[in-house]
Scaffold this active site. Sequence first.
Site, short mmCIF file in Angstrom:
data_model
loop_
_atom_site.label_atom_id
_atom_site.label_comp_id
_atom_site.label_asym_id
_atom_site.label_seq_id
_atom_site.Cartn_x
_atom_site.Cartn_y
_atom_site.Cartn_z
N GLU A 62 0.79 -1.23 0.00
CA GLU A 62 0.00 0.00 0.00
C GLU A 62 0.83 1.29 0.00
O GLU A 62 0.63 2.18 0.82
CB GLU A 62 -0.99 -0.01 1.18
N GLU A 92 -5.78 -10.45 -2.12
CA GLU A 92 -6.59 -10.34 -0.90
C GLU A 92 -8.09 -10.24 -1.22
O GLU A 92 -8.84 -9.51 -0.60
CB GLU A 92 -6.16 -9.12 -0.10
C1 XIL Z 1 -5.63 -6.86 8.07
C2 XIL Z 1 -5.95 -8.14 8.85
O1 XIL Z 1 -6.90 -8.89 8.13
C3 XIL Z 1 -6.48 -7.75 10.22
O2 XIL Z 1 -6.71 -8.93 10.98
C4 XIL Z 1 -5.49 -6.86 10.92
O3 XIL Z 1 -6.05 -6.43 12.14
C5 XIL Z 1 -5.16 -5.63 10.06
O4 XIL Z 1 -4.69 -6.05 8.78
N1 XIL Z 1 -4.83 -4.85 3.47
C6 XIL Z 1 -3.76 -5.60 3.81
C7 XIL Z 1 -3.85 -6.57 4.93
O5 XIL Z 1 -2.74 -5.61 3.10
O6 XIL Z 1 -2.60 -6.76 5.58
C8 XIL Z 1 -4.88 -6.14 5.95
O7 XIL Z 1 -5.04 -7.22 6.84
C9 XIL Z 1 -6.20 -5.82 5.25
C10 XIL Z 1 -6.02 -4.70 4.26
#
Ligand code: XIL
Length: 359
Positions: free
Chosen positions: A155, A270
């Site tokens: 990100e 994701e």
């Molecule tokens: C999120 C996890 O799913 C949560 O459990 C944690 O509290 C925060 O991070 N984009 C990403 C992931 O790249 O690492 C994030 O994951 C969700 C958004």
Amino acid sequence: MHRRDFVLGALGAGLASTGSMSLLSPAGMSANAAAAANAVPYGAAIRVDNLESDPDYAAAVRAYCQQVVGEGGLKWFDLRPDRSVFNFDQPDRLIAFADANGMTMRGHTLVWYAALPEWTKEITASEAEFELTHHIEVVVGRYRGRIPNWDVVNEPISEDPAKEGALRDSIWLQALGKGYIELAFRTAAATDPGAQLVLNDFNFEKTTEVCRQRRVAMLDLLKELSDRDVPIHALGLQGHLTGEAEIDKEGLSRFVEEVNGLGLDIYVTELDVIDNNLPAAQGVRDQISALRVRDYLTAICDVVEPKAILTWGISDKYTWVPIWFKRRDGLLNRPLPLDENFQPKAMMQVLQEFTRAGS
Ligand code: XIL
């Protein structure tokens, strides 16, 4: 009733009324999707504690996945409780599960603006280069040859580039400037020359001006990194889809084509559907979510075959979505391909059109 809900309700009802989800039937599958279904690995983000405590969850992961990635475990918050400590407990347990089940494991993530432990606020500008490179050398070095694919920087593009500038603020950008991205990739490549190195980000798929600006900012960044021969091999498209928002199929296909034209592979890293603004009715909601996933994957797979497609979790029983996107009606979010009882939904049928999920 809000106009949007009316439209979505009608869309979903129309889909649900087609009985056997004919809209999602293989008959409508694009040629590329059919080809991808035989080649593209499917994976999911995993909570290793639940994997060990919930046999049904572990069975579902074994049944459908060729890849796993830790939902946590390799983020600084989990890995670095203290400046002098590396706690590899979670990733070690997950890679042991992957090895025992013939799966590969992705590494997520080496450098992110978020999930940083409190002590990182003490890192001075003069210490930042060491802290960044040392972290990567120790972590990637531990799994050299065992984790073949890393989200090196997660990100890096700001939420709204037109308002905030191209790059998202972070302790790394503040301390090192935009060069932190190149430094991270060069350090990871030097530590494990055999690993695929991925830049991972989200929100490129809607018809909004923000998404268009984010596509431009990401392409500019990738072109700059490519011109400097930075060892980056792929773009990770997170794919946290907004349930009520249509997919900009033309804009996404064009974006993916330009990224691939730079010599970069594509990962969907994701995927899930944030359904807090979708109608309450389960059948309608699941159909709309499956449709969004299908439009998203069609826009990508019609142009480039992704190296893998992963969802951020596999069952509605374990999802991050309610942390930020709870439904006002109190109903459970249904963002993932299996329901809370690990039963496949229309979304899993769509994923099986595009990947080897369940094979
Ligand atoms: C999120 C996890 O799913 C949560 O459990 C944690 O509290 C925060 O991070 N984009 C990403 C992931 O790249 O690492 C994030 O994951 C969700 C958004």
